[in-house]
Design a protein around this motif. Sequence first.
Motif, PDB file in Angstrom:
ATOM      1  N   LEU A  15      -0.856   2.008 -10.858  1.00  0.00           N
ATOM      2  CA  LEU A  15      -1.209   0.959 -10.397  1.00  0.00           C
ATOM      3  C   LEU A  15       0.059   0.431 -10.351  1.00  0.00           C
ATOM      4  N   VAL A  16       0.753  -0.847  -9.040  1.00  0.00           N
ATOM      5  CA  VAL A  16       1.004  -1.745  -9.410  1.00  0.00           C
ATOM      6  C   VAL A  16       0.691  -2.914  -9.101  1.00  0.00           C
ATOM      7  N   ALA A  17       1.343  -3.901  -9.573  1.00  0.00           N
ATOM      8  CA  ALA A  17       0.669  -5.278  -9.496  1.00  0.00           C
ATOM      9  C   ALA A  17       2.262  -6.147  -8.271  1.00  0.00           C
ATOM     10  N   TYR A  18       1.774  -5.870  -6.855  1.00  0.00           N
ATOM     11  CA  TYR A  18       3.134  -6.461  -6.036  1.00  0.00           C
ATOM     12  C   TYR A  18       2.879  -8.076  -5.350  1.00  0.00           C
ATOM     13  N   ALA A  28       7.617  -1.696  -8.164  1.00  0.00           N
ATOM     14  CA  ALA A  28       7.051  -0.671  -7.282  1.00  0.00           C
ATOM     15  C   ALA A  28       7.888   0.481  -6.941  1.00  0.00           C
ATOM     16  N   SER A  29       9.645   0.063  -7.771  1.00  0.00           N
ATOM     17  CA  SER A  29      10.414   1.309  -6.875  1.00  0.00           C
ATOM     18  C   SER A  29      10.389   2.282  -8.269  1.00  0.00           C
ATOM     19  N   GLY A  81       5.521  -3.453   1.622  1.00  0.00           N
ATOM     20  CA  GLY A  81       5.403  -2.951   0.069  1.00  0.00           C
ATOM     21  C   GLY A  81       5.323  -0.641  -0.155  1.00  0.00           C
ATOM     22  N   VAL A  82       4.133  -0.520   0.570  1.00  0.00           N
ATOM     23  CA  VAL A  82       3.784   0.923   0.181  1.00  0.00           C
ATOM     24  C   VAL A  82       4.506   1.670   1.441  1.00  0.00           C
TER      25      VAL A  82
END
Length: 294
Positions: A15-18, A28-29, A81-82
Amino acid sequence: MQPDAPGSSSSKPILVAYDGSRSARAAASWAAAEAAASGRSLWLVHVIRWPLPELDGLRLPATVRDGDHARRAAAQLVDSGVERCRQVAPGVDVRGDALTGGAIDSLGRLAEEASLLVLGASGQTATRRVLLGSSAAELTRRVTTPVVVIREPATATPASPVLIGVDGSAVSDRVVDAGFAFAARRGLGVVAVHAWCDLPLEALGGPDDQEPARCDATALLADRLAGARARNPQVRVEEVVTLDRPASALLDRAAGAALLVVGRHGRGRSTDMPLGSVCHAVLYYAACPVLLAG
């Protein structure tokens, strides 16, 4: 939750807080690369707080005060972002969600469904003087899922080690296993650091002959590493025993490390403190990604 969750076979996603900030993009990367290495899926989540009472009474364009517009913008941000993560890690299953609510409560709840929570050190409201944003700080205190905090885009090289803080406490085995698992996946070496005490021996009136204490500390470190070394014989290991305070010893070696792995609490665990002093120090000042593994 297994302590070495980043390398386990669990089907739970990363899980990434974006929020689209520079720090979140770096997070994210990093998470996309970790998802590819560990065979996991990736989940980007952006939480927007709406409505915003602080906007009341201000002469602002209608779009700024339009909740639907804000939610569409959030969805577009997550979609971008995705797409970026899919470019970084083409074979990874990536999904994203834009949610409305309180970021801390929402992400804290969703982290229970994840194998790993990845955070940027600071978000959209960051200032240059703030090393760890309030949301990241609160989430590291609140969640029990392993957490990685990313401050800047990755600068590690194939020669960069995984730095592991080994204090001999009850959580040391989980911390060591998590660090070795990451190193094995990435083909990296390990530098395992054990400091004798949270204070230098001189401050405690230590003996002039420190060799017996050094021998004991060296034996403790070797014992804590033995199982992980046997399970990961391909991982190169450097063992460091030092008189320095743990936080200083780790921070001095963090520059250029691929990852620094520590536990939330160590030898001096206090029931009224969610994070120990060493964990707190490295979260704020380490010049590399930090994994809270235990």
